[in-house]
Design a protein around this motif. Structure first.
Motif, PDB file in Angstrom:
ATOM      1  N   PHE A 425       0.828  -1.204   0.000  1.00  0.00           N
ATOM      2  CA  PHE A 425       0.000   0.000   0.000  1.00  0.00           C
ATOM      3  C   PHE A 425       0.862   1.253   0.000  1.00  0.00           C
ATOM      4  O   PHE A 425       0.563   2.238  -0.683  1.00  0.00           O
ATOM      5  CB  PHE A 425      -0.940  -0.003   1.201  1.00  0.00           C
ATOM      6  N   ILE A 426       1.960   1.214   0.766  1.00  0.00           N
ATOM      7  CA  ILE A 426       2.852   2.374   0.817  1.00  0.00           C
ATOM      8  C   ILE A 426       3.624   2.533  -0.492  1.00  0.00           C
ATOM      9  O   ILE A 426       3.649   3.613  -1.095  1.00  0.00           O
ATOM     10  CB  ILE A 426       3.829   2.248   2.005  1.00  0.00           C
ATOM     11  N   GLU A 427       4.252   1.444  -0.943  1.00  0.00           N
ATOM     12  CA  GLU A 427       5.143   1.539  -2.101  1.00  0.00           C
ATOM     13  C   GLU A 427       4.393   1.577  -3.429  1.00  0.00           C
ATOM     14  O   GLU A 427       4.783   2.313  -4.349  1.00  0.00           O
ATOM     15  CB  GLU A 427       6.132   0.370  -2.090  1.00  0.00           C
ATOM     16  N   ASP A 428       3.334   0.776  -3.549  1.00  0.00           N
ATOM     17  CA  ASP A 428       2.607   0.665  -4.823  1.00  0.00           C
ATOM     18  C   ASP A 428       1.359   1.537  -4.863  1.00  0.00           C
ATOM     19  O   ASP A 428       0.754   1.687  -5.919  1.00  0.00           O
ATOM     20  CB  ASP A 428       2.208  -0.789  -5.075  1.00  0.00           C
ATOM     21  N   GLY A 429       0.980   2.069  -3.691  1.00  0.00           N
ATOM     22  CA  GLY A 429      -0.189   2.932  -3.633  1.00  0.00           C
ATOM     23  C   GLY A 429       0.184   4.374  -3.348  1.00  0.00           C
ATOM     24  O   GLY A 429       0.188   5.221  -4.246  1.00  0.00           O
ATOM     25  N   ILE A 430       0.569   4.663  -2.113  1.00  0.00           N
ATOM     26  CA  ILE A 430       0.841   6.048  -1.708  1.00  0.00           C
ATOM     27  C   ILE A 430       1.980   6.649  -2.516  1.00  0.00           C
ATOM     28  O   ILE A 430       1.848   7.739  -3.085  1.00  0.00           O
ATOM     29  CB  ILE A 430       1.156   6.107  -0.200  1.00  0.00           C
ATOM     30  N   ALA A 456      -3.690  13.545   7.959  1.00  0.00           N
ATOM     31  CA  ALA A 456      -4.989  14.123   7.585  1.00  0.00           C
ATOM     32  C   ALA A 456      -5.257  14.006   6.095  1.00  0.00           C
ATOM     33  O   ALA A 456      -6.387  13.747   5.672  1.00  0.00           O
ATOM     34  CB  ALA A 456      -5.044  15.591   8.025  1.00  0.00           C
ATOM     35  N   TRP A 457      -4.229  14.183   5.289  1.00  0.00           N
ATOM     36  CA  TRP A 457      -4.423  14.194   3.841  1.00  0.00           C
ATOM     37  C   TRP A 457      -4.966  12.851   3.338  1.00  0.00           C
ATOM     38  O   TRP A 457      -5.807  12.801   2.445  1.00  0.00           O
ATOM     39  CB  TRP A 457      -3.108  14.528   3.132  1.00  0.00           C
ATOM     40  N   LEU A 458      -4.486  11.756   3.962  1.00  0.00           N
ATOM     41  CA  LEU A 458      -4.891  10.431   3.498  1.00  0.00           C
ATOM     42  C   LEU A 458      -6.275  10.046   4.028  1.00  0.00           C
ATOM     43  O   LEU A 458      -6.902   9.129   3.508  1.00  0.00           O
ATOM     44  CB  LEU A 458      -3.851   9.395   3.922  1.00  0.00           C
ATOM     45  N   LYS A 459      -6.750  10.733   5.056  1.00  0.00           N
ATOM     46  CA  LYS A 459      -8.073  10.442   5.603  1.00  0.00           C
ATOM     47  C   LYS A 459      -9.180  11.161   4.843  1.00  0.00           C
ATOM     48  O   LYS A 459     -10.360  10.902   5.093  1.00  0.00           O
ATOM     49  CB  LYS A 459      -8.113  10.823   7.081  1.00  0.00           C
ATOM     50  N   ARG A 460      -8.811  12.064   3.932  1.00  0.00           N
ATOM     51  CA  ARG A 460      -9.826  12.722   3.116  1.00  0.00           C
ATOM     52  C   ARG A 460     -10.283  11.735   2.034  1.00  0.00           C
ATOM     53  O   ARG A 460      -9.458  11.197   1.281  1.00  0.00           O
ATOM     54  CB  ARG A 460      -9.262  13.991   2.490  1.00  0.00           C
ATOM     55  N   PRO A 461     -11.573  11.486   1.942  1.00  0.00           N
ATOM     56  CA  PRO A 461     -12.071  10.455   1.021  1.00  0.00           C
ATOM     57  C   PRO A 461     -11.582  10.615  -0.416  1.00  0.00           C
ATOM     58  O   PRO A 461     -11.241   9.619  -1.070  1.00  0.00           O
ATOM     59  CB  PRO A 461     -13.593  10.627   1.117  1.00  0.00           C
ATOM     60  N   ALA A 462     -11.534  11.850  -0.909  1.00  0.00           N
ATOM     61  CA  ALA A 462     -11.110  12.049  -2.302  1.00  0.00           C
ATOM     62  C   ALA A 462      -9.665  11.614  -2.497  1.00  0.00           C
ATOM     63  O   ALA A 462      -9.328  10.949  -3.497  1.00  0.00           O
ATOM     64  CB  ALA A 462     -11.294  13.506  -2.702  1.00  0.00           C
ATOM     65  N   ASN A 463      -8.796  11.986  -1.547  1.00  0.00           N
ATOM     66  CA  ASN A 463      -7.386  11.613  -1.670  1.00  0.00           C
ATOM     67  C   ASN A 463      -7.203  10.106  -1.526  1.00  0.00           C
ATOM     68  O   ASN A 463      -6.454   9.480  -2.287  1.00  0.00           O
ATOM     69  CB  ASN A 463      -6.556  12.335  -0.613  1.00  0.00           C
ATOM     70  N   LEU A 464      -7.870   9.513  -0.534  1.00  0.00           N
ATOM     71  CA  LEU A 464      -7.742   8.074  -0.335  1.00  0.00           C
ATOM     72  C   LEU A 464      -8.244   7.316  -1.556  1.00  0.00           C
ATOM     73  O   LEU A 464      -7.625   6.328  -1.993  1.00  0.00           O
ATOM     74  CB  LEU A 464      -8.526   7.649   0.910  1.00  0.00           C
ATOM     75  N   GLY A 465      -9.344   7.796  -2.147  1.00  0.00           N
ATOM     76  CA  GLY A 465      -9.874   7.132  -3.333  1.00  0.00           C
ATOM     77  C   GLY A 465      -8.897   7.154  -4.489  1.00  0.00           C
ATOM     78  O   GLY A 465      -8.732   6.154  -5.205  1.00  0.00           O
ATOM     79  N   ARG A 466      -8.205   8.279  -4.657  1.00  0.00           N
ATOM     80  CA  ARG A 466      -7.231   8.361  -5.754  1.00  0.00           C
ATOM     81  C   ARG A 466      -6.036   7.455  -5.489  1.00  0.00           C
ATOM     82  O   ARG A 466      -5.502   6.821  -6.402  1.00  0.00           O
ATOM     83  CB  ARG A 466      -6.796   9.815  -5.945  1.00  0.00           C
ATOM     84  N   VAL A 467      -5.604   7.384  -4.238  1.00  0.00           N
ATOM     85  CA  VAL A 467      -4.493   6.491  -3.892  1.00  0.00           C
ATOM     86  C   VAL A 467      -4.892   5.040  -4.152  1.00  0.00           C
ATOM     87  O   VAL A 467      -4.127   4.263  -4.752  1.00  0.00           O
ATOM     88  CB  VAL A 467      -4.070   6.694  -2.425  1.00  0.00           C
ATOM     89  N   ALA A 472      -4.788  -0.050  -7.211  1.00  0.00           N
ATOM     90  CA  ALA A 472      -5.525  -1.091  -7.930  1.00  0.00           C
ATOM     91  C   ALA A 472      -5.046  -1.269  -9.364  1.00  0.00           C
ATOM     92  O   ALA A 472      -5.224  -2.341  -9.956  1.00  0.00           O
ATOM     93  CB  ALA A 472      -7.018  -0.763  -7.913  1.00  0.00           C
ATOM     94  N   ARG A 473      -4.433  -0.250  -9.940  1.00  0.00           N
ATOM     95  CA  ARG A 473      -3.954  -0.349 -11.329  1.00  0.00           C
ATOM     96  C   ARG A 473      -2.878  -1.412 -11.491  1.00  0.00           C
ATOM     97  O   ARG A 473      -2.715  -1.993 -12.562  1.00  0.00           O
ATOM     98  CB  ARG A 473      -3.391   1.003 -11.784  1.00  0.00           C
ATOM     99  N   GLY A 474      -2.108  -1.644 -10.432  1.00  0.00           N
ATOM    100  CA  GLY A 474      -1.059  -2.651 -10.492  1.00  0.00           C
ATOM    101  C   GLY A 474       0.273  -2.085 -10.956  1.00  0.00           C
ATOM    102  O   GLY A 474       0.347  -1.032 -11.592  1.00  0.00           O
ATOM    103  N   ALA A 475       1.333  -2.816 -10.619  1.00  0.00           N
ATOM    104  CA  ALA A 475       2.692  -2.338 -10.877  1.00  0.00           C
ATOM    105  C   ALA A 475       2.977  -2.162 -12.368  1.00  0.00           C
ATOM    106  O   ALA A 475       3.688  -1.242 -12.767  1.00  0.00           O
ATOM    107  CB  ALA A 475       3.706  -3.300 -10.255  1.00  0.00           C
ATOM    108  N   LYS A 476       2.418  -3.018 -13.205  1.00  0.00           N
ATOM    109  CA  LYS A 476       2.721  -2.926 -14.633  1.00  0.00           C
ATOM    110  C   LYS A 476       2.203  -1.623 -15.228  1.00  0.00           C
ATOM    111  O   LYS A 476       2.928  -0.926 -15.950  1.00  0.00           O
ATOM    112  CB  LYS A 476       2.124  -4.125 -15.368  1.00  0.00           C
ATOM    113  N   ARG A 477       0.957  -1.269 -14.924  1.00  0.00           N
ATOM    114  CA  ARG A 477       0.394  -0.040 -15.485  1.00  0.00           C
ATOM    115  C   ARG A 477       0.991   1.204 -14.848  1.00  0.00           C
ATOM    116  O   ARG A 477       0.979   2.282 -15.441  1.00  0.00           O
ATOM    117  CB  ARG A 477      -1.127  -0.030 -15.300  1.00  0.00           C
TER     118      ARG A 477
END
Length: 508
Positions: A425-430, A456-467, A472-477
């Motif tokens: 989640f940290i390396e491939d997401g955030i 706080a930034w990651l607890k905002r729904p819009a930011n978390l959704g984008r992360v 979810a796109r995966g490492a290849k994309r």
């Protein structure tokens, strides 16, 4: 004949003694000094030598500041405090060679190419310099503030105190050794900015003050070396491979400084005994730097030359002390600030900023009420709201780093699925999301720079959704968003250095 009207006595100015004139003590003076208080800083070490930044770096002896020549930078929170409350000090720092690293400078190349400045980006600026330059300039500015005095060569030995009717210790001054001999100095309030080795708070604890404390190791040691750019040379441009990185068994970073100087810090886990010993050697330090692609251009002998030896720093512990017990003050007339109260891992560069924030909380407490007990409660509550979130996050990050270092030295180690998911989640997401989206990077940096709660930034729904979308796109994309590897794996580096990679391995 009309009798003359008697003059109204001037209001008595509150006397504040600040023990220590390091960064924490100076920040206290910056935020408390003025027309309404008499602020006196008592500093055990001698005053800085006459001259500019290079003289201070070469000659200033600060026995009480072990980190004086370690790498330093002021996060945006502290720079903004200076900018907004003491603009002349910021101008003085620039005149001495201190420099800004702007938000745009910290972006990866792919984001920098399409970056469009936004309102507020100027608030995400780091102020960077050698610690000696920062302290020298701030000290000379503080000495000119109304109501502020710095006394050097004054060794505070103990607090002057008594117990009130409830048995609470009340501090009313200090006893100090001065050039004229032993002296008792009275105060309305004593602020302990004596650093991590401060003994006044230890005296209070021994005297029975119910001061709470929690502490744990940061799990690392620091090694710093300073460099000078050669005549006619400029700093290498910031490329795709960063000049800082975390390899698990080694963290490293370049710190641009003032007047053609920079420093490099290598951070080694405590359990890497062989690497710890090797890095103290100047030649070995240089070889490690040359093995990191982003750092190699900085230490190329054509570009720069080392200045002095490698400086180590150990005994790195995180510590949180509280002056309130069961909702009641543990002591009155006494406040601790900086490392004397809250000690942090210097890896995160927040120590100076936390001290400045704490000084602002103290100012609010003193301005709000004259009641000593209420002042301490306001101070404690403010620290829990404005400082503790960063402390708690640091503890989590340190614990994770310690586990990672142990895993590196454990043959056949395979982390549990929960740990693998968290790491992904940290390396491939955030990380991927921040390197792909300027707005997310901007939001994340506000927490890093202490402009809001760090998470706080990651607890905002819009930011978390984008992360989550990037994750979810995966490492290849997301392949283009990953940063290049900042350095070699541990076995490769140990082989390059001629060290036994198996020497410090742990039992599986």
């Amino acid at each position: 004949m009309v009798a003359p009207v008697a003059a109204t006595p001037a209001a008595k100015r509150e006397r504040i003694l600040v023990v220590g004139a390091g960064i924490a003590g100076l920040c206290t003076a910056l935020r408390l000094g003025g027309e309404t208080r008499e602020v006196t800083l008592l500093e055990r070490d001698d005053a800085p030598p006459e001259g500019g930044p290079d003289v201070a770096f070469d000659q200033w002896q600060r026995r009480g500041v072990g980190q004086l020549r370690q790498s330093h930078a002021f996060l945006a929170r502290l720079r903004n405090i200076i900018r907004d409350e003491h603009p002349q000090l910021l101008a003085d720092l620039y005149a001495a060679g201190c420099r800004d690293i702007a938000f745009a400078d910290m972006l990866p190349p792919a984001l920098r190419d399409r970056y469009v400045p936004q309102p507020g980006d100027a608030d995400l600026t780091i102020l960077t310099s050698r610690r000696t330059t920062l302290e020298l300039v701030i000290r000379r500015y503080v000495e000119r503030l109304p109501g502020v005095t710095i006394r050097s060569g004054v060794k505070v030995r103990e607090l002057v105190s008594h117990k009130d009717a409830r048995g609470t210790i009340v501090v009313t001054g200090v006893v100090a050794d001065t050039a004229a001999g032993r002296e008792e100095i009275a105060a309305d309030d004593v602020v302990d900015a004596g650093g991590k080795a401060a003994n006044l708070i230890e005296q209070l604890i021994k005297a029975g003050a119910p001061i709470g404390e929690t502490a744990e190791t940061a799990g690392v040691l620091y090694f710093t070396r300073h460099y000078r750019l050669r005549d006619g040379q400029e700093e290498p441009p910031r490329g795709e491979i960063a000049a800082s990185g975390d390899l698990g068994y080694l963290k490293f970073g370049v710190f641009p400084a003032d007047n053609q100087r920079f420093s490099i810090t290598l951070c080694v886990p405590e359990i890497e005994y062989g690497l710890r010993l090797a890095v103290m050697d100047g030649e070995m330090f240089q070889r490690i730097c040359l093995a990191m692609p982003g750092m190699a251009p900085w230490v190329d002998p054509v570009t720069s030359e080392p200045v002095g030896r490698v400086i180590g720093m150990g005994d790195l512990h995180s510590r949180w002390r509280t002056l309130v017990s069961d909702g009641k003050p543990a002591v009155l007339g006494y406040f601790a600030i900086g490392d004397a109260l809250v000690r942090t891992n210097p890896l995160y560069g927040r120590g100076c900023s936390l001290a400045a924030v704490s000084a602002g909380v103290l100012r609010r407490a003193l301005d709000t009420t004259a009641d000593p007990a209420k002042r301490l409660l306001i101070y404690d509550g403010g620290l829990r709201a404005e400082v503790k979130p960063y402390y708690d996050l640091m503890l989590k990050q340190d614990r994770s780093a310690i586990r990672r270092a142990r895993a590196t030295l454990t043959p056949g180690h395979r982390p549990r699925i929960k740990a693998r998911l968290a790491k992904s989640f940290i390396e491939d997401g955030i990380t991927v999301a921040a390197r792909s989206d300027v707005d997310l990077m901007r939001a994340m940096m506000r927490g890093f720079h202490m402009l809001e709660h760090p998470e706080a930034w990651l607890k905002r729904p819009a930011n978390l959704g984008r992360v989550l979308g990037y994750w979810a796109r995966g490492a290849k994309r997301n392949a283009a968003a990953y940063a290049p590897k900042p350095g070699p794996d541990r076995p490769e580096l140990m082989a390059r250095l001629g060290l036994d990679a198996q020497a410090d391995m742990l039992a599986a």
